[in-house]
Design a protein around this motif. Structure first.
Motif, short mmCIF file in Angstrom:
data_model
loop_
_atom_site.label_atom_id
_atom_site.label_comp_id
_atom_site.label_asym_id
_atom_site.label_seq_id
_atom_site.Cartn_x
_atom_site.Cartn_y
_atom_site.Cartn_z
N VAL A 344 0.82 -1.20 0.00
CA VAL A 344 0.00 0.00 0.00
C VAL A 344 0.86 1.25 0.00
O VAL A 344 0.53 2.26 -0.64
CB VAL A 344 -0.98 0.00 1.20
N ASP A 345 2.00 1.20 0.68
CA ASP A 345 2.89 2.35 0.74
C ASP A 345 3.57 2.58 -0.61
O ASP A 345 3.82 3.73 -1.01
CB ASP A 345 3.96 2.15 1.82
N ALA A 346 3.85 1.49 -1.32
CA ALA A 346 4.46 1.61 -2.64
C ALA A 346 3.51 2.31 -3.61
O ALA A 346 3.93 3.17 -4.40
CB ALA A 346 4.84 0.22 -3.17
N ILE A 347 2.22 1.97 -3.54
CA ILE A 347 1.23 2.63 -4.38
C ILE A 347 1.15 4.11 -4.04
O ILE A 347 1.15 4.98 -4.92
CB ILE A 347 -0.15 1.98 -4.21
N SER A 348 1.11 4.41 -2.76
CA SER A 348 1.01 5.80 -2.31
C SER A 348 2.23 6.60 -2.76
O SER A 348 2.10 7.74 -3.23
CB SER A 348 0.87 5.84 -0.79
N GLU A 349 3.41 6.01 -2.62
CA GLU A 349 4.63 6.71 -3.04
C GLU A 349 4.64 6.97 -4.54
O GLU A 349 5.04 8.04 -5.01
CB GLU A 349 5.87 5.89 -2.66
N GLY A 350 4.20 5.98 -5.31
CA GLY A 350 4.15 6.16 -6.75
C GLY A 350 3.23 7.30 -7.14
O GLY A 350 3.57 8.14 -7.99
N LEU A 351 2.06 7.35 -6.51
CA LEU A 351 1.12 8.44 -6.78
C LEU A 351 1.71 9.79 -6.41
O LEU A 351 1.64 10.76 -7.18
CB LEU A 351 -0.18 8.22 -5.99
#
Length: 658
Positions: A344-351
């Motif tokens: 979930v953090d990887a998605i957030s960072e990408g965004l």
């Protein structure tokens, strides 16, 4: 019919007349050609020219206008070359869709026109997105969008009006109320006196305008445009008019009472306006004849160009290549440190890093602003990027998808969170009929990513647990991404946002907080269409994606005697089938695991392709494993039985022993 000149000068009065006369004369010629079999279909706007011409003249050339079937006057008023219009209707190369679509189903950035699709409603939401881009760019512009009274019954109409009102978007919604939706009269379409009254429910202004009076149309819309440019807001206009011919020519008009036809024939917008100009000595009969002669010559000379143009050459590679906008992928390597974070953090960072990289990127979704989304992926984003870029939307997925398309048309990027992938059903039409087809049809990109939180195993039941990727892998024009690891999720999301094509980005919510991985701190990208070889072996090949990767890893760890290639597909469209072929040629055995129900899923296509291309290398039948052919159940035991994990273990052992 009363005409009020007001402060209009002589030239504008004549321009409006000529503006109506040209589409009328083109239509009359097209009806002849239709009877001769030289064009295939025609949707007549005879009797409604005043609306198209009046509205278009009130807009500036740089302002977008979204017409429908009966708005030929929009195209002629914008100066679209007639040979290209005729080429469009004849399916020639010079047409705006190069023979791929007919009639007015096209757009052109050069003339700031965005044509409709047969499903009608989505273009209203597209207008919202175009207007939003103008508003965010501080451009004092108006967007005008047309619809008929029949399409006001569609949900997209109500969704688009609601969004426009909530966001105070500078959109003029133009309803051409011509009495009939195909053959269905208005009293069978809606149960209110005036469609303009519907604006009250959305907190919008509205007007009723005589759609056959070109001076009233132009003057009132022009006045509104000036006002809206100063104070952005949506306005609903109901133009009262009539359709003097059938829905399309094959329909005829037998269902229309003769008395009604005669009543509206007397209100012809051109005949009445012409009589007024003659009476006021603003034009002479000689002027009229000269103008008609000039238009006739223009029509005939451009028809000659269109008829002389050869039929389109069929080049299969061009057809395939034009499904997608060209994407010049830029591979960006990470340059900074690694940290171990959740999926979930990887998605957030990408965004977040993509928001920093692209100032034109807008996030759309339910509860994504201050609340941070139901999965908290955008938590804190509003304090960094502001609510203008991180936008809570009403619960109206269809219009939001369409608005994302409008943002793209007007030079921006959009990422929409579908909250749960299951809810894509409410936005299905614009995804598969607008986003997917727009580049193939008229060369317009759809720079839109739709994030799709998906998957079972968390007891969420039938409406929050589906993995519905197969609905979209079937649709040419869409790209479908489905990562399993945090590292891949961030890199592929960054690529999805940089890609000018529509991407369905599936995120298994069961992995959000249960899976950790080493992920670079800074921005990086990963290529589409490249599967990952998670482990290598010689006994057999396992192909899967998403949560299936973890199920396969767990079961292979349990059965160490099985020496397997484990392939994580990562992207399903484009699909890296070559990696699968290479593995199968080495191991001779293949098992494909998907969380989706088995029938009609991507496992079936992979199996078929392997059978076609690698048959002589196979030592056993290709096996497919998927979820039970039921909706996703809620109770833990039922859901475990539904999911394919245990069945995969059984089939894996069968294949190994074969």
């Amino acid at each position: 019919m009363r005409y009020h000149i007001g402060d209009l000068n002589h030239q504008k009065l004549l321009d409006l007349y000529a503006g109506m006369l040209k589409p009328r004369m083109i239509e009359e010629k097209m009806l002849v050609l239709l009877r001769q079999g030289k064009i295939s279909k025609w949707f007549s706007g005879i009797g409604q020219e005043a609306i198209s011409v009046g509205v278009t003249n009130a807009l500036k050339q740089e302002e977008y206008i979204l017409p429908m079937h009966r708005n030929l006057g929009v195209f002629t008023s914008r100066g679209v070359p007639l040979n290209r219009l005729f080429g469009q209707w004849q399916g020639k190369q010079s047409g705006f869709t190069q023979g791929r679509d007919r009639s007015f189903h096209f757009g052109t950035q050069e003339y700031k026109i965005v044509g409709m699709i047969s499903h009608l409603g989505p273009q209203l939401g597209v207008a919202d997105g175009i207007a939003l881009a103008d508003m965010l760019g501080r451009k004092k512009r108006v967007t005008a969008v047309f619809t008929g009274e029949g399409a006001t019954s569609e949900g997209d109409f109500h969704e688009a009006l609601n969004i426009a009102s909530v966001w105070k978007l500078p959109v003029i919604f133009c309803i051409e109320n011509n009495g009939y939706g195909l053959s269905t009269p208005t009293n069978e379409q809606y149960n209110c006196k005036n469609l303009a009254d519907r604006a009250k429910g959305y907190g919008m202004e509205s007007r009723i305008i005589d759609g056959n009076n070109v001076l009233e149309v132009y003057s009132k819309v022009n006045e509104l445009c000036k006002s809206i440019r100063k104070r952005p807001r949506p306005v609903l206009l109901e133009f009262q008019t009539f359709r003097m011919r059938g829905h399309e020519e094959a329909s005829g008009t037998k269902y229309v009472p003769e008395k009604l036809m005669k009543k509206w024939a007397k209100k012809d917008p051109i005949a009445n306006y012409e009589a007024f100009l003659l009476k006021e000595k603003l034009i002479s009969q000689e002027d009229i004849e000269r103008l008609k002669s000039e238009i006739t010559e223009e029509i005939n000379s451009n028809l000659k160009l269109a008829f002389e143009e050869p039929a389109i050459d069929i080049i299969e590679t061009k057809e395939l290549n034009d499904v997608y906008e060209y994407f010049d992928y830029e591979h960006i390597e990470s340059k900074e440190k690694i940290k171990n974070i959740r999926f979930v953090d990887a998605i957030s960072e990408g965004l977040e890093q993509s928001m920093e990289r692209y100032n034109e990127l807008i996030l759309l979704g339910q509860d994504i602003a201050d609340y941070g989304g139901v999965f908290k992926i955008t938590e804190g984003f509003t304090s960094k990027f502001g609510k203008s870029r991180v936008r809570n939307t009403p619960i109206c997925e269809s219009a939001v998808v369409s608005a994302a398309m409008g943002l793209s048309i007007n030079g921006m990027k959009a990422v929409m969170e579908m909250q749960f992938a299951d809810f894509a059903t409410s936005g299905f039409n614009p995804i598969v009929n607008y986003l997917a087809k727009v580049h193939y049809r008229w060369g317009e990109k759809a720079d839109v990513v739709i994030r799709m939180p998906c998957g079972g195993g968390v007891g969420a039941g039938p409406f929050h647990s589906q993995t519905n990727e197969a609905w979209f892998t079937k649709t040419p024009g869409l790209k479908v991404v489905y990562p399993a690891f945090p590292y891949d999720a961030k890199g592929l999301l960054n690529t999805a946002i940089s890609d000018p094509n529509p991407v369905l980005f599936f995120e298994h919510k069961g992995l959000y907080r249960s899976v950790y991985g080493d992920v670079p701190v800074d921005y990086y990208t990963l290529p589409f269409g490249k599967a990952s070889l998670v482990s290598t072996g010689n006994s057999l090949s396992v192909v899967t994606y998403g949560a299936g990767v973890y199920w396969a890893l767990e079961i292979l760890e349990k059965h160490k005697e099985i020496d397997a290639d484990l392939i994580d597909l990562q992207t399903l469209q484009p699909l890296d089938i070559e990696t699968v072929y290479t593995s199968v040629k080495k191991t001779g055995k293949l098992i494909i695991l998907q969380e989706d129900t088995l029938f009609g899923g991507i496992a079936s296509d992979i199996s078929a392709m392997v059978m076609e291309q690698c048959f002589e290398h196979l030592d056993a039948p290709v096996m497919r494993v998927g979820s039970l052919e039921t909706p996703v159940p809620f109770a833990k035991g039922l859901e475990e039985n539904y999911l394919p994990k245990q069945r995969f273990e059984t089939r894996l052992l069968e294949l190994f022993a074969y």
